[in-house]
Design a protein around this motif. Sequence first.
Motif, PDB file in Angstrom:
ATOM      1  N   ILE A 123       0.834  -1.215   0.000  1.00 39.24           N
ATOM      2  CA  ILE A 123       0.000   0.000   0.000  1.00 39.24           C
ATOM      3  C   ILE A 123       0.864   1.258   0.000  1.00 39.24           C
ATOM      4  O   ILE A 123       0.628   2.198  -0.762  1.00 39.24           O
ATOM      5  CB  ILE A 123      -0.978  -0.012   1.202  1.00 39.24           C
ATOM      6  N   TYR A 124       1.891   1.273   0.857  1.00 39.81           N
ATOM      7  CA  TYR A 124       2.721   2.479   0.917  1.00 39.81           C
ATOM      8  C   TYR A 124       3.615   2.632  -0.315  1.00 39.81           C
ATOM      9  O   TYR A 124       3.967   3.750  -0.696  1.00 39.81           O
ATOM     10  CB  TYR A 124       3.532   2.523   2.217  1.00 39.81           C
ATOM     11  N   MET A 125       3.968   1.517  -0.965  1.00 40.00           N
ATOM     12  CA  MET A 125       4.718   1.624  -2.223  1.00 40.00           C
ATOM     13  C   MET A 125       3.845   2.280  -3.292  1.00 40.00           C
ATOM     14  O   MET A 125       4.307   3.082  -4.092  1.00 40.00           O
ATOM     15  CB  MET A 125       5.191   0.247  -2.709  1.00 40.00           C
ATOM     16  N   LEU A 180       0.527  13.997  -7.295  1.00 35.68           N
ATOM     17  CA  LEU A 180      -0.379  15.035  -6.793  1.00 35.68           C
ATOM     18  C   LEU A 180       0.417  16.193  -6.180  1.00 35.68           C
ATOM     19  O   LEU A 180      -0.152  17.079  -5.544  1.00 35.68           O
ATOM     20  CB  LEU A 180      -1.324  14.462  -5.714  1.00 35.68           C
ATOM     21  N   GLY A 181       1.740  16.124  -6.316  1.00 36.84           N
ATOM     22  CA  GLY A 181       2.572  17.215  -5.807  1.00 36.84           C
ATOM     23  C   GLY A 181       3.026  17.030  -4.369  1.00 36.84           C
ATOM     24  O   GLY A 181       3.543  17.974  -3.751  1.00 36.84           O
ATOM     25  N   TYR A 182       2.837  15.844  -3.804  1.00 36.43           N
ATOM     26  CA  TYR A 182       3.292  15.589  -2.430  1.00 36.43           C
ATOM     27  C   TYR A 182       4.600  14.817  -2.447  1.00 36.43           C
ATOM     28  O   TYR A 182       4.922  14.160  -3.432  1.00 36.43           O
ATOM     29  CB  TYR A 182       2.242  14.775  -1.653  1.00 36.43           C
ATOM     30  N   LYS A 183       5.331  14.861  -1.312  1.00 34.87           N
ATOM     31  CA  LYS A 183       6.579  14.092  -1.312  1.00 34.87           C
ATOM     32  C   LYS A 183       6.298  12.617  -1.038  1.00 34.87           C
ATOM     33  O   LYS A 183       5.255  12.268  -0.485  1.00 34.87           O
ATOM     34  CB  LYS A 183       7.598  14.683  -0.331  1.00 34.87           C
ATOM     35  N   LYS A 184       7.243  11.791  -1.447  1.00 35.24           N
ATOM     36  CA  LYS A 184       7.102  10.352  -1.201  1.00 35.24           C
ATOM     37  C   LYS A 184       7.135  10.086   0.292  1.00 35.24           C
ATOM     38  O   LYS A 184       8.024  10.599   0.977  1.00 35.24           O
ATOM     39  CB  LYS A 184       8.282   9.591  -1.812  1.00 35.24           C
ATOM     40  N   PRO A 185       6.206   9.282   0.805  1.00 31.68           N
ATOM     41  CA  PRO A 185       6.297   8.979   2.244  1.00 31.68           C
ATOM     42  C   PRO A 185       7.497   8.080   2.544  1.00 31.68           C
ATOM     43  O   PRO A 185       7.800   7.158   1.788  1.00 31.68           O
ATOM     44  CB  PRO A 185       4.990   8.254   2.539  1.00 31.68           C
ATOM     45  N   LEU A 186       8.165   8.401   3.634  1.00 34.11           N
ATOM     46  CA  LEU A 186       9.245   7.553   4.155  1.00 34.11           C
ATOM     47  C   LEU A 186       8.563   6.430   4.928  1.00 34.11           C
ATOM     48  O   LEU A 186       7.612   6.685   5.666  1.00 34.11           O
ATOM     49  CB  LEU A 186      10.049   8.437   5.092  1.00 34.11           C
ATOM     50  N   CYS A 187       9.004   5.208   4.751  1.00 33.01           N
ATOM     51  CA  CYS A 187       8.305   4.069   5.376  1.00 33.01           C
ATOM     52  C   CYS A 187       9.209   3.249   6.277  1.00 33.01           C
ATOM     53  O   CYS A 187      10.359   2.973   5.928  1.00 33.01           O
ATOM     54  CB  CYS A 187       7.752   3.139   4.308  1.00 33.01           C
ATOM     55  N   VAL A 188       8.670   2.855   7.420  1.00 37.51           N
ATOM     56  CA  VAL A 188       9.375   1.960   8.338  1.00 37.51           C
ATOM     57  C   VAL A 188       8.461   0.763   8.590  1.00 37.51           C
ATOM     58  O   VAL A 188       7.303   0.932   8.978  1.00 37.51           O
ATOM     59  CB  VAL A 188       9.704   2.675   9.673  1.00 37.51           C
ATOM     60  N   PHE A 189       8.989  -0.444   8.327  1.00 40.07           N
ATOM     61  CA  PHE A 189       8.170  -1.650   8.486  1.00 40.07           C
ATOM     62  C   PHE A 189       8.760  -2.590   9.526  1.00 40.07           C
ATOM     63  O   PHE A 189       9.953  -2.877   9.512  1.00 40.07           O
ATOM     64  CB  PHE A 189       8.072  -2.405   7.151  1.00 40.07           C
TER      65      PHE A 189
END
Length: 346
Positions: A187-189, A198-207
């Motif tokens: 989902i986060y990928m 949409l002009g937002y930055k890529k979310p940083l993810c910790v799993f």
Amino acid sequence: MGMSSFELIKRNTQEIITEHELKDLLMEKAHPIAYIGYATTNLLHIGHFLPIVKVADFLKAGFNFKFLLANLHAHLDDQKSPWSLLDARTAVYEELVRNMLNSIGADITRLKFVKGSDFQTEQQYSIDVLRMSALTTLSRVKRAASEVVRFGDEPKMGGFIYPLMQCEDVVALEADIAFGGIDQRGIYMLGRELLPELGYKKPLCVFSPLLPSFSGGRMGGKMSSSENKGKVGLLDEEDAVNKKVNDAYCPEGIIKENGVMAFVEYIIFPLKYDQGKKLKIERSIKFGGDVEYTSYKELEKDFVKKELHPMDLKKAISREINILLEPIRKNFSKKKDLLREAYPEK
């Protein structure tokens, strides 16, 4: 003793996307924002202590933490929670999570609970979700959410809206980091793909990894709310805990699929380390007498060499689990009405 913020966030994680971005973030901000979302469905189990221990790590590392009680998501996912029970279940979830954090001694001054329905119908949120729906395909969304959402043979539309909303949650909560179990990765990928459009930055993810079921190798899979045998519920009585741990899959010398060993590694030892304590295993003299371990590695070595017997380990782990659960059980013994309202069928 002291760990850097980076080491705290990284410990006991399965993957960070990306470590480089995390290092930059920690340089840039003293108090970044991280969040995790829980769909308010079935009652929580001890496998959830794994992410909760990580939430405490984020707090220790100076993060402001938002805990999303994803009530709308709980309904969108194949109506796992009926509409009429959402409010009661959300109240139970908040209480359980608070209790778990207290039970492990977390400082929650920088933590706040947020309810999905309080912001997920706002105009910008809805526009962003609709725009994402125009950018991606059903099959892409289904693949992204396949480990989280229950699709079935005739999937409901809600299951496809769910992951797009989850991507937008990162934006709406102004989170620098999306934290969750490795099952959330798809989902986060998708979010890292769509949000920049949409002009937002890529979310940083910790799993973080998922705790294996106590049914272990026989059944495989993660500890899950819907599979009764392999899980220890947060409200299980002491005797039930002892029995389930006693019956748990924990073959001598074998680590793979071993939920008991995973619990020791990801939950017991981080807590002991932070408290400056050791894990004590009580044994009769003829089996070598009591033994204390400072680290998981030490214990694993003895277990693999078959110098630590599963029965002795299980006795100690039952004791540790009951210590964690006792304050939670006690608190919920005063909340029987709320529980009945949230889970009338139980």
